[in-house]
Write a protein that holds these residues in place. Structure first.
Motif, PDB file in Angstrom:
ATOM      1  N   UNK A 263       0.834  -1.205   0.000  1.00  0.00           N
ATOM      2  CA  UNK A 263       0.000   0.000   0.000  1.00  0.00           C
ATOM      3  C   UNK A 263       0.865   1.250   0.000  1.00  0.00           C
ATOM      4  N   UNK A 264       1.874   1.275   0.829  1.00  0.00           N
ATOM      5  CA  UNK A 264       2.758   2.437   0.871  1.00  0.00           C
ATOM      6  C   UNK A 264       3.405   2.678  -0.483  1.00  0.00           C
ATOM      7  N   UNK A 265       3.820   1.618  -1.127  1.00  0.00           N
ATOM      8  CA  UNK A 265       4.473   1.759  -2.429  1.00  0.00           C
ATOM      9  C   UNK A 265       3.495   2.236  -3.493  1.00  0.00           C
ATOM     10  N   UNK A 266       2.288   1.699  -3.467  1.00  0.00           N
ATOM     11  CA  UNK A 266       1.311   2.074  -4.490  1.00  0.00           C
ATOM     12  C   UNK A 266       0.801   3.504  -4.297  1.00  0.00           C
ATOM     13  N   UNK A 267       0.753   3.975  -3.062  1.00  0.00           N
ATOM     14  CA  UNK A 267       0.214   5.304  -2.798  1.00  0.00           C
ATOM     15  C   UNK A 267       1.279   6.399  -2.865  1.00  0.00           C
ATOM     16  N   UNK A 268       2.538   6.014  -2.903  1.00  0.00           N
ATOM     17  CA  UNK A 268       3.615   7.004  -2.913  1.00  0.00           C
ATOM     18  C   UNK A 268       3.541   7.976  -4.094  1.00  0.00           C
ATOM     19  N   UNK A 269       3.254   7.518  -5.325  1.00  0.00           N
ATOM     20  CA  UNK A 269       3.200   8.478  -6.438  1.00  0.00           C
ATOM     21  C   UNK A 269       2.160   9.582  -6.234  1.00  0.00           C
ATOM     22  N   UNK A 270       1.000   9.234  -5.688  1.00  0.00           N
ATOM     23  CA  UNK A 270      -0.020  10.258  -5.459  1.00  0.00           C
ATOM     24  C   UNK A 270       0.426  11.235  -4.382  1.00  0.00           C
TER      25      UNK A 270
END
Length: 284
Positions: A145-152
């Motif tokens: 989750x942290x990795x997927x949300x980092x770009x936003x």
């Protein structure tokens, strides 16, 4: 498939909602409340368009969103005023009672609508949202989750972006967190390209005048009303934990949870058939 029009819902200030409506019996109206809130309704048209004919599907853009009225004072973007707009919309459409589907932030507005005007809501669907608050640490240890949300997160902190451009860029950057299945991502990005993003509610938030949308005692009050409630969720939702839907269903006798596997926050994108089947079954 949908007719489109502007519907006046407030005189002071003057507010018109952009509304898409399908054909279908008025007594089987499904009012759909989008999330964001600085998005519009269009990302929810599919698969809900398949209900046209059996139901009259009504998809408004909230005030300040999409093609509805913009440019209001920042303190006029509140959950309470958005709720009042929706009651006025039902009045304008001559709809005494409707089924209501609220998605994400729209799920919080849908709860407020039900609590403010319970006589207007026949059945309630809370999709990719929550009746219960998200507890601190709900996502602890979920590295993906942290990795997927980092770009936003990086987009929101970019000083070069502002206004609708910021809202759009954040939505695109967050696509990988909101859609679980990689093969569903290209179609989702295509859908985002058609969304009319705004930043009106962001102004209210930045000014510190945006109240919280959640009723503190929503679960107890909704349970007391006895309105049939469907909690529709993706198992891999990274905004609202799916466990909250299941927990809420255990607390409320009139509620049931449908948690769809291999689906994220945009569960209707990841698993459109399973998602629509759950909606159709509940409304039958």
């Amino acid at each position: 498939m949908f007719s489109e029009s502007l519907v006046a819902v407030s005189a002071q200030p003057a507010v018109e909602l952009f509304v898409a409506r399908s054909r279908g019996p008025a007594e089987r109206t499904l009012l759909v409340i989008h999330g964001g809130p600085d998005w519009d309704h269009t990302y929810l048209r599919e698969p809900l368009a398949e209900l046209a004919g059996r139901h009259r599907v009504v998809l408004p853009d909230l005030r300040g969103c999409g093609r509805s009225s913009r440019g209001l004072a920042h303190d006029r973007y509140t959950p309470a005023e958005a709720t009042d707009d929706l009651v006025a919309l039902l009045d304008a459409l001559g709809t005494a009672r409707a089924d209501v589907l609220g998605f994400s932030y729209g799920g919080l507005i849908a709860q407020r609508l039900t609590l403010a005007a319970p006589e207007r809501v026949r059945r309630l669907i809370i999709a990719s949202s929550s009746v219960l608050p998200v507890p601190p640490g709900a996502f602890d240890g979920r590295r993906e989750r942290e990795e997927r949300r980092a770009p936003e997160a990086a987009v929101w902190s970019d000083p070069e972006l502002s206004g609708p451009e910021l809202t759009r860029a954040a939505a695109i950057a967050g696509a990988g967190a909101n859609v679980w299945r990689p093969e569903a991502l290209p179609a989702y990005l295509d859908r985002l390209a058609d969304v009319h993003f705004s930043a009106e509610w962001m102004r209210s938030w930045q000014a510190g005048t945006l109240p919280g949308a959640r009723h503190r005692d929503a679960a107890q009050r909704l349970a007391a009303l006895g309105v049939p409630l469907l909690l529709l969720h993706g198992r891999q939702d990274m905004i609202f934990p799916a466990s909250l839907a299941e927990e809420t269903a255990m607390l409320m006798p009139t509620a049931r949870a449908v948690v769809i596997e291999e689906a994220g926050h945009m569960a209707h994108i990841d698993q459109p058939r399973a998602w629509l089947d759950a909606v159709t079954g509940f409304l039958s």
